[in-house]
Design an enzyme around this catalytic site. Structure first.
Site, PDB file in Angstrom:
ATOM      1  NE  ARG A   1      -4.149  -1.667   0.146  1.00  0.00           N
ATOM      2  CZ  ARG A   1      -5.229  -1.889   0.871  1.00  0.00           C
ATOM      3  NH1 ARG A   1      -5.534  -1.083   1.845  1.00  0.00           N
ATOM      4  NH2 ARG A   1      -5.990  -2.920   0.601  1.00  0.00           N
TER       5      ARG A   1
ATOM      6  NE  ARG B   1      -9.093   7.009  -6.815  1.00  0.00           N
ATOM      7  CZ  ARG B   1      -9.505   6.330  -5.759  1.00  0.00           C
ATOM      8  NH1 ARG B   1      -8.650   5.635  -5.030  1.00  0.00           N
ATOM      9  NH2 ARG B   1     -10.774   6.312  -5.416  1.00  0.00           N
TER      10      ARG B   1
ATOM     11  CG  ASP C   1      -8.592  -3.780  -4.811  1.00  0.00           C
ATOM     12  OD1 ASP C   1      -8.101  -3.138  -3.862  1.00  0.00           O
ATOM     13  OD2 ASP C   1      -9.364  -4.738  -4.635  1.00  0.00           O
TER      14      ASP C   1
ATOM     15  NE  ARG D   1      -7.513   5.092   1.685  1.00  0.00           N
ATOM     16  CZ  ARG D   1      -8.407   4.357   2.307  1.00  0.00           C
ATOM     17  NH1 ARG D   1      -9.551   4.871   2.666  1.00  0.00           N
ATOM     18  NH2 ARG D   1      -8.154   3.097   2.607  1.00  0.00           N
TER      19      ARG D   1
ATOM     20  CE1 TYR E   1     -13.049  -7.917   1.180  1.00  0.00           C
ATOM     21  CE2 TYR E   1     -11.157  -9.093   0.291  1.00  0.00           C
ATOM     22  CZ  TYR E   1     -11.683  -8.129   1.135  1.00  0.00           C
ATOM     23  OH  TYR E   1     -10.861  -7.379   1.929  1.00  0.00           O
TER      24      TYR E   1
HETATM   25  O1  CP3 Z   1       0.720   0.134  -3.031  1.00  0.00           O
HETATM   26  C1  CP3 Z   1      -0.163  -0.732  -3.134  1.00  0.00           C
HETATM   27  O2  CP3 Z   1      -0.097  -1.792  -2.483  1.00  0.00           O
HETATM   28  C2  CP3 Z   1      -1.305  -0.403  -4.076  1.00  0.00           C
HETATM   29  C3  CP3 Z   1      -2.046  -1.463  -4.740  1.00  0.00           C
HETATM   30  C4  CP3 Z   1      -3.094  -2.227  -3.952  1.00  0.00           C
HETATM   31  C5  CP3 Z   1      -4.403  -1.779  -3.616  1.00  0.00           C
HETATM   32  N1  CP3 Z   1      -5.119  -2.815  -3.093  1.00  0.00           N
HETATM   33  C6  CP3 Z   1      -4.937  -0.427  -3.814  1.00  0.00           C
HETATM   34  C7  CP3 Z   1      -6.108  -0.004  -3.006  1.00  0.00           C
HETATM   35  C8  CP3 Z   1      -2.993  -3.548  -3.544  1.00  0.00           C
HETATM   36  C9  CP3 Z   1      -1.778  -4.445  -3.609  1.00  0.00           C
HETATM   37  C10 CP3 Z   1      -4.278  -3.913  -3.032  1.00  0.00           C
HETATM   38  C11 CP3 Z   1      -4.590  -5.278  -2.620  1.00  0.00           C
HETATM   39  C12 CP3 Z   1      -5.773  -5.526  -1.801  1.00  0.00           C
HETATM   40  N2  CP3 Z   1      -7.043  -5.041  -1.950  1.00  0.00           N
HETATM   41  C13 CP3 Z   1      -5.792  -6.464  -0.749  1.00  0.00           C
HETATM   42  C14 CP3 Z   1      -4.609  -7.285  -0.330  1.00  0.00           C
HETATM   43  C15 CP3 Z   1      -3.672  -6.440   0.479  1.00  0.00           C
HETATM   44  C16 CP3 Z   1      -4.067  -6.233   1.891  1.00  0.00           C
HETATM   45  O3  CP3 Z   1      -4.280  -5.100   2.294  1.00  0.00           O
HETATM   46  O4  CP3 Z   1      -4.145  -7.255   2.629  1.00  0.00           O
HETATM   47  C17 CP3 Z   1      -7.084  -6.492  -0.223  1.00  0.00           C
HETATM   48  C18 CP3 Z   1      -7.548  -7.323   0.945  1.00  0.00           C
HETATM   49  C19 CP3 Z   1      -7.872  -5.605  -0.991  1.00  0.00           C
HETATM   50  C20 CP3 Z   1      -9.328  -5.315  -0.838  1.00  0.00           C
HETATM   51  C21 CP3 Z   1      -9.476  -3.866  -0.529  1.00  0.00           C
HETATM   52  N3  CP3 Z   1      -9.429  -2.879  -1.485  1.00  0.00           N
HETATM   53  C22 CP3 Z   1      -9.621  -3.243   0.743  1.00  0.00           C
HETATM   54  C23 CP3 Z   1      -9.718  -3.976   2.058  1.00  0.00           C
HETATM   55  C24 CP3 Z   1      -9.653  -1.854   0.521  1.00  0.00           C
HETATM   56  C25 CP3 Z   1      -9.701  -0.746   1.567  1.00  0.00           C
HETATM   57  C26 CP3 Z   1     -11.023  -0.107   1.686  1.00  0.00           C
HETATM   58  C27 CP3 Z   1     -10.909   1.200   2.487  1.00  0.00           C
HETATM   59  O5  CP3 Z   1     -11.246   2.248   1.937  1.00  0.00           O
HETATM   60  O6  CP3 Z   1     -10.463   1.146   3.639  1.00  0.00           O
HETATM   61  C28 CP3 Z   1      -9.528  -1.647  -0.865  1.00  0.00           C
HETATM   62  C29 CP3 Z   1      -9.477  -0.363  -1.569  1.00  0.00           C
HETATM   63  C30 CP3 Z   1      -8.129   0.050  -2.014  1.00  0.00           C
HETATM   64  N4  CP3 Z   1      -7.251  -0.721  -2.744  1.00  0.00           N
HETATM   65  C31 CP3 Z   1      -7.534   1.312  -1.803  1.00  0.00           C
HETATM   66  C32 CP3 Z   1      -6.289   1.308  -2.437  1.00  0.00           C
HETATM   67  C33 CP3 Z   1      -5.311   2.435  -2.535  1.00  0.00           C
HETATM   68  C34 CP3 Z   1      -8.195   2.450  -1.071  1.00  0.00           C
HETATM   69  C35 CP3 Z   1      -9.229   3.077  -1.955  1.00  0.00           C
HETATM   70  C36 CP3 Z   1      -9.034   4.536  -2.135  1.00  0.00           C
HETATM   71  O7  CP3 Z   1      -7.902   5.026  -2.243  1.00  0.00           O
HETATM   72  O8  CP3 Z   1     -10.060   5.241  -2.219  1.00  0.00           O
END
Ligand code: CP3
Length: 335
Positions: free
Chosen positions: A18, A31, A67, A22, A142
């Site tokens: 991540r 974004r 994602d 954010r 999910y």
């Molecule tokens: O630097 C990086 O790692 C960016 C790429 C990335 C994202 N999601 C971007 C993202 C990666 C590798 C993921 C993987 C991901 N997505 C996982 C596995 C990693 C982990 O955290 O265990 C999982 C479980 C997800 C599912 C998911 N997508 C969640 C739980 C969330 C968070 C929701 C929230 O708002 O709290 C997301 C959304 C997401 N994926 C965001 C980002 C940057 C946040 C959305 C935003 O920026 O508005």
């Protein structure tokens, strides 16, 4: 790449799960007004967001901005990522009839991923790009729950109650995940990470019987392509040896198990990745340094080490703390 292959390195390499997200004001700016999944389908945005933490922190690798649910969206499932919640699935998968909606992923379904990886590898030069995908168990959770879940009760009910359907579901997801990784590798990704973020919810015997075969299928599908394969989950202290067996070259470890002990559990022939508690970054700088030094010291007992956090960067992390940490890991591990 050398650390993943357990070869000597000039300094310990570091990247953050991540890192693109954010915690960065420049991320929040680009974004603005664009939904998460829409941003993943725009190669220009994916490229810019992926590069932001590389420019700012001078990390040793980029992680592809996407994602884990992107390939599921790409085969036509009605799902969304809700801010502050996570992935939400309109019609959860719970029966054999539902399974038919999970068709195989074709590379063309994610042409925007191919485009973005191509743009990125051109921009990154010698800095490796890490591709990634969600592992079958975490994706299944999910899809079955319909969204994020604390206890994964519906998922486990299906796993225990209908083993045939469960096996077929995970097998289909393994195929989708393997294609998603192969697309990224074909387009130029240097390494791949399989995120089984929620595997830690399982007991070892259930993981071995019900999850390991599907994750092994994914790693087998990307073996022999010349790219290191990383396997990561949270709360997986009791699963580390099995996660290594699935076929990864590198096993990611959360902060609950020190890296020397983790390497003992994983066994020989694997590098490790991790494992500073992401919450440590909220403590004073001297504390961050002391805790990072502990990680580097424990890693001396391993065959190869990629420095990372034990899970993703928390959104309210001070980005300067991350930049200082990268610098500290580089200078300290050089000595
Ligand atoms: O630097 C990086 O790692 C960016 C790429 C990335 C994202 N999601 C971007 C993202 C990666 C590798 C993921 C993987 C991901 N997505 C996982 C596995 C990693 C982990 O955290 O265990 C999982 C479980 C997800 C599912 C998911 N997508 C969640 C739980 C969330 C968070 C929701 C929230 O708002 O709290 C997301 C959304 C997401 N994926 C965001 C980002 C940057 C946040 C959305 C935003 O920026 O508005």
């Amino acid at each position: 790449m050398r650390a993943c292959r357990r070869e000597p390195v000039p300094h310990t390499p570091v990247w953050f799960m991540r890192q693109a997200g954010r915690s960065l004001p420049e991320y929040r700016q680009v974004r603005e007004g664009i939904a998460m999944l829409d941003s993943c389908m725009r190669p220009d945005l994916v490229t810019e967001i992926t590069l932001q933490p590389v420019r700012r922190h001078r990390v040793d690798a980029a992680i592809f901005f996407s994602d884990i649910v992107v390939p599921l969206k790409a085969i036509g499932l009605d799902l969304d990522i809700r801010p502050g919640v996570g992935p939400v699935v309109a019609e959860p998968i719970r029966s054999r009839a539902d399974l038919e909606r999970l068709r195989p992923l074709e590379p063309d379904d994610v042409h925007y991923v191919t485009e973005a990886v191509g743009l990125l590898t051109a921009e990154l030069g010698t800095t490796p790009l890490i591709g990634f995908a969600g592992a079958p168990f975490t994706l299944a959770s999910y899809l079955i729950e319909g969204g994020p879940s604390r206890n994964h009760e519906r998922t486990k009910a299906l796993m225990y109650g209908d083993p045939d359907l469960w096996r077929d579901l995970l097998d289909r997801l393994a195929g989708i995940t393997a294609t998603f990784l192969r697309v990224q590798i074909a387009a130029g990704a240097s390494a791949v990470q399989l995120f089984d973020s929620w595997a830690g919810a399982l007991a070892p015997q259930d993981y071995r019987r019900s999850v390991l075969p599907a994750s092994t299928k994914v790693f087998d599908a990307v073996a022999g392509l010349g790219v290191p394969r990383i396997h990561f989950g949270v709360g997986t202290g009791e699963l580390l040896h099995l996660m290594g067996q699935a076929g990864a070259d590198v096993v990611g470890v959360d902060w609950r198990v020190p890296l020397d002990e983790a390497a003992r559990r994983i066994g020989p022939g694997r590098a490790v990745q991790g494992n500073l508690d992401p919450a440590v970054l909220f403590a004073p700088h001297q504390v961050v340094q002391a805790k990072a030094s502990e990680v580097l010291l424990a890693a001396k007992a391993t065959e190869g080490h990629v420095f990372n956090l034990g899970h993703g960067v928390l959104p309210t992390t001070d980005p300067d703390a991350l930049t200082r940490l990268v610098d500290f890991v580089h200078t300290t591990s050089q000595a």
